[in-house]
Write a protein that holds these residues in place. Structure first.
Motif, PDB file in Angstrom:
ATOM      1  N   PRO A 167       0.828  -1.214   0.000  1.00 23.89           N
ATOM      2  CA  PRO A 167       0.000   0.000   0.000  1.00 23.89           C
ATOM      3  C   PRO A 167       0.861   1.263   0.000  1.00 23.89           C
ATOM      4  CG  PRO A 167       0.034  -0.989   2.175  1.00 23.89           C
ATOM      5  CD  PRO A 167       0.719  -1.963   1.271  1.00 23.89           C
ATOM      6  N   ASP A 168       0.215   2.395  -0.227  1.00 23.32           N
ATOM      7  CA  ASP A 168       0.901   3.679  -0.168  1.00 23.32           C
ATOM      8  C   ASP A 168       1.381   3.924   1.270  1.00 23.32           C
ATOM      9  OD1 ASP A 168       1.856   6.208  -0.567  1.00 23.32           O
ATOM     10  OD2 ASP A 168      -0.113   7.173  -0.577  1.00 23.32           O
ATOM     11  N   LEU A 169       2.664   4.237   1.435  1.00 24.76           N
ATOM     12  CA  LEU A 169       3.258   4.364   2.772  1.00 24.76           C
ATOM     13  C   LEU A 169       3.486   5.815   3.190  1.00 24.76           C
ATOM     14  CD1 LEU A 169       5.901   1.471   2.670  1.00 24.76           C
ATOM     15  CD2 LEU A 169       3.556   1.408   3.520  1.00 24.76           C
ATOM     16  N   ARG A 170       2.932   6.768   2.454  1.00 26.41           N
ATOM     17  CA  ARG A 170       3.176   8.178   2.773  1.00 26.41           C
ATOM     18  C   ARG A 170       2.744   8.515   4.193  1.00 26.41           C
ATOM     19  NH1 ARG A 170       3.887  12.943  -0.225  1.00 26.41           N
ATOM     20  NH2 ARG A 170       3.234  14.819   0.916  1.00 26.41           N
ATOM     21  N   ASP A 171       1.513   8.187   4.555  1.00 26.88           N
ATOM     22  CA  ASP A 171       1.014   8.519   5.894  1.00 26.88           C
ATOM     23  C   ASP A 171       1.776   7.739   6.968  1.00 26.88           C
ATOM     24  OD1 ASP A 171      -0.809  10.233   4.754  1.00 26.88           O
ATOM     25  OD2 ASP A 171      -2.482   8.799   4.817  1.00 26.88           O
ATOM     26  N   TYR A 172       2.094   6.516   6.674  1.00 27.38           N
ATOM     27  CA  TYR A 172       2.807   5.685   7.656  1.00 27.38           C
ATOM     28  C   TYR A 172       4.202   6.250   7.923  1.00 27.38           C
ATOM     29  CZ  TYR A 172       4.859   1.538   9.868  1.00 27.38           C
ATOM     30  OH  TYR A 172       5.480   0.663  10.738  1.00 27.38           O
ATOM     31  N   GLN A 173       4.939   6.576   6.872  1.00 26.71           N
ATOM     32  CA  GLN A 173       6.269   7.139   7.054  1.00 26.71           C
ATOM     33  C   GLN A 173       6.207   8.489   7.770  1.00 26.71           C
ATOM     34  OE1 GLN A 173       7.917   5.592   2.786  1.00 26.71           O
ATOM     35  NE2 GLN A 173       9.183   7.097   3.831  1.00 26.71           N
ATOM     36  N   PRO A 196       9.775   4.087   0.369  1.00 29.68           N
ATOM     37  CA  PRO A 196       9.274   4.278  -1.001  1.00 29.68           C
ATOM     38  C   PRO A 196       8.587   5.625  -1.215  1.00 29.68           C
ATOM     39  CG  PRO A 196       8.677   2.116  -0.153  1.00 29.68           C
ATOM     40  CD  PRO A 196       9.232   2.878   0.990  1.00 29.68           C
ATOM     41  N   ALA A 197       7.977   6.180  -0.149  1.00 33.16           N
ATOM     42  CA  ALA A 197       7.252   7.450  -0.295  1.00 33.16           C
ATOM     43  C   ALA A 197       8.167   8.659  -0.211  1.00 33.16           C
ATOM     44  CB  ALA A 197       6.166   7.552   0.767  1.00 33.16           C
ATOM     45  N   THR A 217      12.103  -0.847  -2.520  1.00 28.44           N
ATOM     46  CA  THR A 217      10.993  -1.764  -2.807  1.00 28.44           C
ATOM     47  C   THR A 217      11.530  -3.046  -3.431  1.00 28.44           C
ATOM     48  OG1 THR A 217      10.645  -0.773  -4.992  1.00 28.44           O
ATOM     49  CG2 THR A 217       9.324   0.092  -3.162  1.00 28.44           C
ATOM     50  N   ALA A 252       8.288  -3.648   1.000  1.00 30.84           N
ATOM     51  CA  ALA A 252       8.956  -2.345   0.954  1.00 30.84           C
ATOM     52  C   ALA A 252       9.849  -2.219   2.177  1.00 30.84           C
ATOM     53  CB  ALA A 252       7.933  -1.216   0.928  1.00 30.84           C
ATOM     54  N   PRO A 274       0.032   0.212   8.045  1.00 29.23           N
ATOM     55  CA  PRO A 274      -0.566   0.820   6.830  1.00 29.23           C
ATOM     56  C   PRO A 274      -1.383  -0.183   6.008  1.00 29.23           C
ATOM     57  CG  PRO A 274       1.702   0.240   6.414  1.00 29.23           C
ATOM     58  CD  PRO A 274       1.450  -0.130   7.842  1.00 29.23           C
TER      59      PRO A 274
END
Length: 722
Positions: free
Chosen positions: A433-439, A454-455, A472, A477, A505
């Motif tokens: 999944p998109d990891l922007r919020d998690y990172q 990755p983000a 990745t 990731a 995430p």
């Protein structure tokens, strides 16, 4: 069994000595190759979370090996021309070496300059990853360090990091073993001469002990072909083998001399010594072996390998005692006695007999202060904190220790404390999944410097730079959390907990790195400890039940042993974790090396039961020849303590000398173990044997020998008797 082993030794002693001599030479030659095959790792279970992350990073991201750190220091600063030239030279040399996987430095990676430069600007770091795994990477690191370190043109280069720590730990351990033997062997022989009053008699346990050292090293070498064996096994098992071989030899010699003093001829005296003393040796060896097997219940290879090695060494000590000792006694005969032992004073006049009688007259008054002292000594256990060893286990004279101290004292960040996170793709769609919020959430945790994944690269919840390559793989990731905290510290563990608390995430998240390894190690200890305790307690109880025919005596032995062990470990926590008495020359890190409680419990429990078996065997022998009254119980205890007293005291002191030889080690782990084992043995041979045992035996009276009525028929059939 005992007669079968000892019989040939008494009938053909010269043949036995020739065979042992040949075996000694062969074992010495084989054992000399053992050190090169020992490893430094195995502190974390292979199926733990951090180990799984390491496996994924190596398999999917090409991130393998161990860290090697070079410090480049000059008064002119890390960016001065001389320092920069030296730093680039080392970096280029490492980049062209097939033993190196990855490398970063402030001269080749300017974006990381602030993290890799000390606060005063005088030191720059080169961090490289050395290939080769636990066996080869330390050797590669040592070779590179020999080539690249040193002072030149006002620039000084030192080498440290995990690979160098392991290399120098192995080298230091070998030096410490030689030092321990140089201290213990001469002192042991002098003490044997003092206790036995004869150089000839002293030579018997000494020869047996030296044979045990050669046999131990050969056993270790052969075991390396079946399991990864820790370098720490070299000191620990050698000391156990030497101590037990001397201990058991003393018991046989003491019993032989006692039978001579009772008017037996030499042949009959030796037969009785092997029957009665040999039975105690076999039982003692079984209890020590059972305790060491307890380490196999822990999932760490380090402890399991020590369990296998320790068990093999115990069996070897028993076999040597039941073969080599009777062969030597058969040949030497009365020459081991400086004067006729029939002139010895009655046992009732001995100091130990009188002490036992004093305790029996006022058992509660004598026992209560000792119990309070043991509880007081054990109280620091409640504050124990477990962690993994780092370079602070080494002496300050070694480079890897000096580099570690520099990193802690002069760098605001911690380039070695990166928390590694693997985000696994869900099985249903195989996409991460998109990891922007998690990172971003990870970067907001206190003391996190940056989060790379990755983000992109995040700091303080904000995106600072785009993602770099290598974050990745096909179904996962990789996220790297850079932190300014020591991963082994309490703050580092609290930060790890906070990172774990960040909501996942929508995918499985696995944590790795040194902080997670520390947490995994503590969890591994907690996982295996109940099983080890149950195994040791149940099997030891059954053996002592078969030895004594009593249910009460085994329970008493277990309780007293736990008391003395808790007092010993409490003292170690107070000294080495809390730093009292200057940590006896070691660095107090605020935590205890996670494997120490297990090692101390299993090894010290077995060695403490060693003397308990000697006593119980003698108590039982005296009790079975009595009229089974309360007075007979008191007499059996007093006579048993007195008749075994000189030998048990001598054996305890000799064993303590051997373990204190280990405590002269420059490695904190060996120093703790050596001191802990010496304290446990001395405490058991004095406070427990001389005061608590006679006090409790007096208070319980004939109830000491109670067993369920239904078990009597069973005991008649299977009880372990002569």
């Amino acid at each position: 069994m005992i007669t079968r082993l000892a019989g040939p030794a008494m009938h053909r002693p010269k043949l036995i000595l020739v065979l042992v001599g040949i075996a000694f030479l062969i074992c010495g030659a084989i054992g000399s190759m053992a050190t090169g095959r020992l490893t430094n790792g195995g502190f974390v279970a292979a199926d733990s979370e951090s180990a799984r992350v390491a496996e994924i990073l190596e398999r999917d991201y090409g991130m393998s090996g161990m860290q090697l750190v070079f410090t480049v220091e000059s008064d002119g600063g890390a960016q001065a021309p001389a320092s920069a030239a030296r730093g680039r030279e080392i970096a280029e040399r490492l980049r062209g070496d097939e033993r190196i996987d990855k490398i970063v430095s402030p001269w080749t990676d300017p974006a990381m300059g602030s993290m890799l430069t000390s606060g005063d600007g005088k030191i720059g770091l080169i961090i490289a990853t050395v290939l080769g795994g636990e066996n080869d990477a330390p050797a590669h690191a040592a070779e590179l360090a020999d080539e690249l370190t040193g002072a030149r043109d006002g620039v000084t280069v030192h080498a440290g990091g995990q690979a160098m720590v392991w290399s120098e730990t192995g080298t230091q351990t070998q030096k410490d073993l030689a030092l321990a033997e140089a201290i213990a062997l001469p002192l042991t022989f002098l003490l044997l001469m003092w206790f036995l009053r004869s150089a000839v008699a002293a030579a018997i346990p000494f020869i047996t002990g030296v044979a045990a050292i050669a046999g131990t090293s050969a056993v270790l070498y052969l075991l390396t072909f079946a399991v990864d064996l820790s370098v720490f096994a070299l000191n620990i098992t050698t000391a156990i083998g030497l101590a037990l071989a001397i201990d058991y030899s003393l018991l046989i010699i003491g019993r032989y001399r006692e039978e001579i003093a009772n008017g037996r001829d030499k042949r009959r005296a030796l037969e009785l010594a092997m029957q009665r003393g040999g039975r105690a040796v076999a039982f003692s060896g079984l209890t020590v072996g059972i305790a060491l097997v307890g380490m196999s219940f822990f999932p760490m290879d380090f402890l399991r390998s020590l369990a296998y090695a320790g068990l093999a060494v115990v069996l070897m000590s028993i076999v040597l005692t039941l073969t080599l000792v009777p062969a030597l006694l058969t040949l030497l005969g009365d020459r081991i006695n400086r004067k006729p032992l029939r002139e010895a004073k009655p046992v009732e006049q001995s100091l130990l007999y009188r002490i036992a009688r004093v305790v029996q007259r006022r058992p509660a008054v004598c026992a209560l202060p000792v119990l309070l002292l043991l509880v007081l000594l054990g109280s620091p256990i409640v504050g124990v904190k477990l962690g993994l060893p780092d370079e602070r286990v080494l002496p300050t004279s070694l480079e890897s220790r000096q580099v570690g101290d520099l990193l802690r004292d002069r760098f605001s960040g911690n380039g070695l404390g990166t928390v590694q996170i693997i985000v696994a793709a869900p099985a249903r769609d195989g996409a991460v999944p998109d990891l922007r919020d998690y990172q971003a959430a990870l970067s907001e945790v206190a003391d996190v410097r940056s989060v790379t994944g990755p983000a992109g690269i995040f700091s303080g919840g904000e995106l600072r730079a785009p993602a770099g390559p290598g974050t990745t793989a096909a179904d996962s990731a990789y996220v790297a959390v850079a932190t300014g905290l020591d991963p082994y510290s309490e703050a580092g563990q609290r930060q790890l907990d906070a990172l774990h608390a960040v909501p996942e995430p929508g995918a499985t998240v696995l944590f790795g790195g040194f902080a997670q390894q520390t947490a995994d190690s503590a969890a591994n200890i907690a996982q295996g400890f109940p099983y080890a305790v149950v195994w040791i307690a149940v099997v030891t109880f059954l053996l002592l039940f078969l030895l004594t025919g009593s249910v009460v005596l085994p329970l008493k032995a277990l309780v007293l042993n736990v008391l003395s062990l808790s007092a010993t470990f409490g003292a170690l926590v107070w000294i080495f974790q809390d730093g009292h008495l200057g940590g006896l020359g070691t660095a107090a890190t605020g935590y205890t090396i996670a494997t120490i409680p297990v090692l101390l419990f299993c090894v010290a429990f077995g060695l403490s039961m060693d003397y308990e078996v000697f006593l119980l065997a003698r108590f039982t022998e005296e009790w079975e020849q009595s009229d089974k009254t309360r007075q007979a119980n008191d007499d059996a205890v007093a006579l048993g303590i007195a008749r075994s007293g000189r030998i048990v005291t001598a054996a305890a002191l000799l064993m303590a000398v051997i373990f204190l030889g280990i405590s002269a080690s420059g490695v904190t782990m060996n120093r703790m173990l050596g001191l802990g084992l010496a304290l446990a043995v001395l405490m058991d041979a004095t406070l427990v044997r001389m005061i608590l045992v006679p006090a409790f035996m007096r208070l319980l009276g004939t109830a000491n020998w109670w067993a369920p009525a239904r078990s009597r028929g069973f005991l008649e059939k299977v009880a372990l008797r002569e």
